[in-house]
Design a protein around this motif. Structure first.
Motif, PDB file in Angstrom:
ATOM      1  N   ASN A  90      22.108 -81.764   6.889  1.00 55.48           N
ATOM      2  CA  ASN A  90      21.377 -80.550   7.019  1.00 55.48           C
ATOM      3  C   ASN A  90      22.049 -80.036   8.346  1.00 55.48           C
ATOM      4  OD1 ASN A  90      19.829 -78.202   7.598  1.00 55.48           O
ATOM      5  ND2 ASN A  90      17.844 -79.181   7.615  1.00 55.48           N
ATOM      6  N   PRO A  91      22.685 -79.114   8.210  1.00 56.32           N
ATOM      7  CA  PRO A  91      23.495 -78.704   9.567  1.00 56.32           C
ATOM      8  C   PRO A  91      22.720 -77.361  10.527  1.00 56.32           C
ATOM      9  CG  PRO A  91      24.593 -77.691   7.775  1.00 56.32           C
ATOM     10  CD  PRO A  91      23.480 -78.369   7.366  1.00 56.32           C
ATOM     11  N   ASP A  92      21.528 -77.402  10.093  1.00 60.24           N
ATOM     12  CA  ASP A  92      20.769 -76.204  10.745  1.00 60.24           C
ATOM     13  C   ASP A  92      20.471 -76.773  12.088  1.00 60.24           C
ATOM     14  OD1 ASP A  92      20.926 -74.802   8.534  1.00 60.24           O
ATOM     15  OD2 ASP A  92      18.944 -75.407   7.612  1.00 60.24           O
ATOM     16  N   LEU A  93      20.078 -75.856  12.993  1.00 61.83           N
ATOM     17  CA  LEU A  93      19.576 -76.007  14.308  1.00 61.83           C
ATOM     18  C   LEU A  93      18.006 -75.740  14.510  1.00 61.83           C
ATOM     19  CD1 LEU A  93      21.394 -76.638  16.888  1.00 61.83           C
ATOM     20  CD2 LEU A  93      21.128 -74.255  17.494  1.00 61.83           C
ATOM     21  N   HIS A  94      17.436 -76.735  15.291  1.00 60.58           N
ATOM     22  CA  HIS A  94      16.058 -76.802  15.321  1.00 60.58           C
ATOM     23  C   HIS A  94      15.931 -76.469  17.091  1.00 60.58           C
ATOM     24  CE1 HIS A  94      12.088 -78.565  15.505  1.00 60.58           C
ATOM     25  NE2 HIS A  94      11.895 -77.723  14.764  1.00 60.58           N
ATOM     26  N   ILE A  95      14.943 -75.687  17.199  1.00 58.34           N
ATOM     27  CA  ILE A  95      14.546 -75.213  18.630  1.00 58.34           C
ATOM     28  C   ILE A  95      13.108 -75.405  18.848  1.00 58.34           C
ATOM     29  CG2 ILE A  95      14.567 -73.710  20.762  1.00 58.34           C
ATOM     30  CD1 ILE A  95      16.756 -72.212  19.464  1.00 58.34           C
ATOM     31  N   ALA A  96      12.631 -76.465  19.680  1.00 54.85           N
ATOM     32  CA  ALA A  96      11.126 -76.793  19.601  1.00 54.85           C
ATOM     33  C   ALA A  96      10.929 -77.415  20.886  1.00 54.85           C
ATOM     34  CB  ALA A  96      10.485 -77.607  18.418  1.00 54.85           C
ATOM     35  N   PRO A  97       9.813 -76.790  21.665  1.00 54.32           N
ATOM     36  CA  PRO A  97       9.266 -75.658  21.778  1.00 54.32           C
ATOM     37  C   PRO A  97      10.152 -74.585  22.258  1.00 54.32           C
ATOM     38  CG  PRO A  97       8.263 -76.807  23.494  1.00 54.32           C
ATOM     39  CD  PRO A  97       9.231 -77.691  22.872  1.00 54.32           C
ATOM     40  N   VAL A  98      10.058 -73.334  21.639  1.00 56.90           N
ATOM     41  CA  VAL A  98      10.663 -72.327  21.955  1.00 56.90           C
ATOM     42  C   VAL A  98      10.299 -71.732  23.532  1.00 56.90           C
ATOM     43  CG1 VAL A  98      11.418 -70.051  21.671  1.00 56.90           C
ATOM     44  CG2 VAL A  98      11.182 -71.584  19.645  1.00 56.90           C
ATOM     45  N   ALA A  99      11.323 -71.638  24.301  1.00 55.49           N
ATOM     46  CA  ALA A  99      11.081 -71.301  25.457  1.00 55.49           C
ATOM     47  C   ALA A  99      11.915 -69.615  25.750  1.00 55.49           C
ATOM     48  CB  ALA A  99      11.435 -72.052  26.779  1.00 55.49           C
ATOM     49  N   ILE A 100      11.217 -68.964  27.077  1.00 55.81           N
ATOM     50  CA  ILE A 100      11.800 -67.891  27.462  1.00 55.81           C
ATOM     51  C   ILE A 100      13.498 -68.017  27.588  1.00 55.81           C
ATOM     52  CG2 ILE A 100      11.900 -65.975  29.063  1.00 55.81           C
ATOM     53  CD1 ILE A 100       9.190 -66.252  29.616  1.00 55.81           C
ATOM     54  N   THR A 101      13.852 -69.270  28.116  1.00 59.17           N
ATOM     55  CA  THR A 101      15.253 -69.580  28.509  1.00 59.17           C
ATOM     56  C   THR A 101      16.077 -69.582  26.961  1.00 59.17           C
ATOM     57  OG1 THR A 101      14.840 -71.859  28.473  1.00 59.17           O
ATOM     58  CG2 THR A 101      14.706 -70.487  30.445  1.00 59.17           C
ATOM     59  N   HIS A 102      15.683 -69.608  26.119  1.00 62.67           N
ATOM     60  CA  HIS A 102      16.227 -69.688  24.799  1.00 62.67           C
ATOM     61  C   HIS A 102      16.794 -68.254  24.309  1.00 62.67           C
ATOM     62  CE1 HIS A 102      13.960 -73.838  24.268  1.00 62.67           C
ATOM     63  NE2 HIS A 102      15.289 -73.880  24.667  1.00 62.67           N
ATOM     64  N   ASP A 103      16.496 -67.338  24.831  1.00 62.45           N
ATOM     65  CA  ASP A 103      17.074 -65.943  24.644  1.00 62.45           C
ATOM     66  C   ASP A 103      18.684 -66.033  24.669  1.00 62.45           C
ATOM     67  OD1 ASP A 103      15.064 -64.132  23.868  1.00 62.45           O
ATOM     68  OD2 ASP A 103      14.794 -63.176  25.940  1.00 62.45           O
ATOM     69  N   GLY A 104      19.298 -65.475  23.535  1.00 65.74           N
ATOM     70  CA  GLY A 104      20.693 -65.550  23.400  1.00 65.74           C
ATOM     71  C   GLY A 104      21.359 -65.508  22.140  1.00 65.74           C
ATOM     72  N   ASN A 105      22.478 -65.894  22.221  1.00 64.16           N
ATOM     73  CA  ASN A 105      23.480 -65.883  20.846  1.00 64.16           C
ATOM     74  C   ASN A 105      23.785 -67.183  20.145  1.00 64.16           C
ATOM     75  OD1 ASN A 105      23.497 -63.001  20.701  1.00 64.16           O
ATOM     76  ND2 ASN A 105      25.169 -63.056  22.174  1.00 64.16           N
ATOM     77  N   TYR A 106      23.436 -67.290  19.048  1.00 64.25           N
ATOM     78  CA  TYR A 106      23.563 -68.933  18.390  1.00 64.25           C
ATOM     79  C   TYR A 106      24.646 -68.539  17.251  1.00 64.25           C
ATOM     80  CZ  TYR A 106      19.519 -70.325  20.932  1.00 64.25           C
ATOM     81  OH  TYR A 106      18.527 -70.242  22.010  1.00 64.25           O
ATOM     82  N   ARG A 107      26.000 -69.067  16.997  1.00 61.69           N
ATOM     83  CA  ARG A 107      26.735 -68.978  16.022  1.00 61.69           C
ATOM     84  C   ARG A 107      27.248 -70.195  15.316  1.00 61.69           C
ATOM     85  NH1 ARG A 107      32.793 -67.255  15.542  1.00 61.69           N
ATOM     86  NH2 ARG A 107      33.068 -67.989  17.553  1.00 61.69           N
ATOM     87  N   CYS A 108      27.082 -70.250  14.040  1.00 60.99           N
ATOM     88  CA  CYS A 108      27.449 -71.560  13.280  1.00 60.99           C
ATOM     89  C   CYS A 108      28.664 -71.222  12.682  1.00 60.99           C
ATOM     90  CB  CYS A 108      26.243 -71.767  12.210  1.00 60.99           C
ATOM     91  SG  CYS A 108      26.781 -73.215  11.418  1.00 60.99           S
ATOM     92  N   VAL A 109      29.672 -71.916  12.881  1.00 59.69           N
ATOM     93  CA  VAL A 109      30.931 -71.802  11.989  1.00 59.69           C
ATOM     94  C   VAL A 109      31.129 -73.010  11.278  1.00 59.69           C
ATOM     95  CG1 VAL A 109      33.452 -71.692  12.433  1.00 59.69           C
ATOM     96  CG2 VAL A 109      31.960 -70.581  14.026  1.00 59.69           C
ATOM     97  N   THR A 110      31.040 -72.764  10.010  1.00 61.61           N
ATOM     98  CA  THR A 110      31.379 -73.867   8.758  1.00 61.61           C
ATOM     99  C   THR A 110      32.963 -73.763   8.422  1.00 61.61           C
ATOM    100  OG1 THR A 110      29.083 -73.631   8.238  1.00 61.61           O
ATOM    101  CG2 THR A 110      30.679 -74.837   6.836  1.00 61.61           C
ATOM    102  N   VAL A 111      33.709 -74.911   8.570  1.00 60.67           N
ATOM    103  CA  VAL A 111      35.041 -74.866   8.009  1.00 60.67           C
ATOM    104  C   VAL A 111      35.138 -75.688   6.974  1.00 60.67           C
ATOM    105  CG1 VAL A 111      37.418 -75.690   8.854  1.00 60.67           C
ATOM    106  CG2 VAL A 111      35.813 -74.955  10.580  1.00 60.67           C
ATOM    107  N   THR A 112      35.764 -75.124   5.765  1.00 61.48           N
ATOM    108  CA  THR A 112      35.921 -75.564   4.616  1.00 61.48           C
ATOM    109  C   THR A 112      37.489 -75.513   4.016  1.00 61.48           C
ATOM    110  OG1 THR A 112      35.407 -73.874   3.068  1.00 61.48           O
ATOM    111  CG2 THR A 112      33.841 -75.136   4.050  1.00 61.48           C
ATOM    112  N   ALA A 113      37.501 -75.864   3.078  1.00 61.23           N
ATOM    113  CA  ALA A 113      39.080 -75.918   2.538  1.00 61.23           C
ATOM    114  C   ALA A 113      39.290 -74.328   1.869  1.00 61.23           C
ATOM    115  CB  ALA A 113      39.200 -76.969   1.292  1.00 61.23           C
TER     116      ALA A 113
END
Length: 255
Positions: A90-113
């Motif tokens: 499971n390549p998902d991202l988990h944030i706990a507990p969420v804080a104000i400082t977690h405001d921002g951009n999150y990008r997942c790149v999956t490289v396949t054939a």
């Protein structure tokens, strides 16, 4: 809403797939948890990489290579941001507990054939404001929504009051909203303050002080107080004089 666009170019016996990046706006309430999903692919991912850009912090990269079963973190110092599970499962991202400082951009790149698959999130952290309602001078009602993110909206019932609304912004991105309302005349006895926010709405009510109106000036109130004190002083003088006069008469009768 997410849109996937696939364009196929046939060059026998190969197939090239181009997938447009997906952008999603996501909200999470402070002190809760959030899960950000990587795009799922039909073919096995050779590399999964999370690129995290937060405010006033260097970019962080969390990557997993399936061929070597290797996990690598670069500039990632926040232990509240982790893989949701084993990256190979499971390549998902988990944030706990969420804080104000977690405001921002999150990008997942999956490289396949078959190519690269991108999914970018813009995460907005929500902070519920602390609502309060109290009376000030001259039947003025004050409603406050303290340290909310984003700023709360305040409305009043009944309408028609003379209202002034102010905002105070704090360095952590939260906003305090203060609304002060006056109602003329004795007809309005109870007022309701409604605080609207993305995390939920709240209504507070209060009874206005009876017998006071906003039309009374501070100078008039001061004159009334002085008049009352002067009247009391005159009454005391009359009583003291009467007692003194009675004692004098009593002494004369004795003599």
């Amino acid at each position: 809403m997410e849109f996937f666009i696939k364009v196929f170019f046939y060059r026998s016996p190969f197939v090239c797939v181009c997938v447009c990046p997906v952008n999603t706006s996501l909200s999470a309430v402070i002190d809760t948890s959030a899960v950000l999903h990587c795009p799922r692919t039909l073919t096995r991912a050779v590399l999964t990489r999370w690129e995290i850009i937060l405010r006033d912090k260097p970019s962080c990269t969390k990557a997993y290579r399936s061929d070597t079963n290797e996990i690598q973190d670069t500039n990632c110092t926040d232990d509240r941001i982790t893989w949701a599970s084993i990256p190979s499962q499971n390549p998902d991202l988990h944030i706990a507990p969420v804080a104000i400082t977690h405001d921002g951009n999150y990008r997942c790149v999956t490289v396949t054939a078959d190519g690269n698959f991108n999914h970018e999130y813009h995460l907005q952290v929500l902070v519920p404001p602390e609502a309060s309602l109290f009376l000030s001078r001259n039947r003025a009602a004050v409603c406050r929504a303290v340290a909310g993110k984003p700023a709360a909206h305040i409305s009043w019932t009944p309408e028609g009051g003379a209202c002034v609304t102010e905002q105070e912004r704090w360095g952590n991105g939260t906003v305090t909203v203060r609304s002060t309302c006056h109602w003329e005349g004795p007809d309005v006895t109870t007022v309701t303050c409604s605080v609207s926010h993305l995390t939920g709405n709240r209504s507070l009510f209060i009874e206005l002080l009876p017998g006071l109106t906003t039309s009374r000036s501070p100078a008039l109130s001061l004159l009334i107080i002085l008049y009352a004190k002067l009247s009391l002083f005159v009454v005391i003088l009359v009583v003291v004089g009467f007692v003194f006069f009675w004692e004098i008469n009593d002494c004369r009768e004795t003599l």
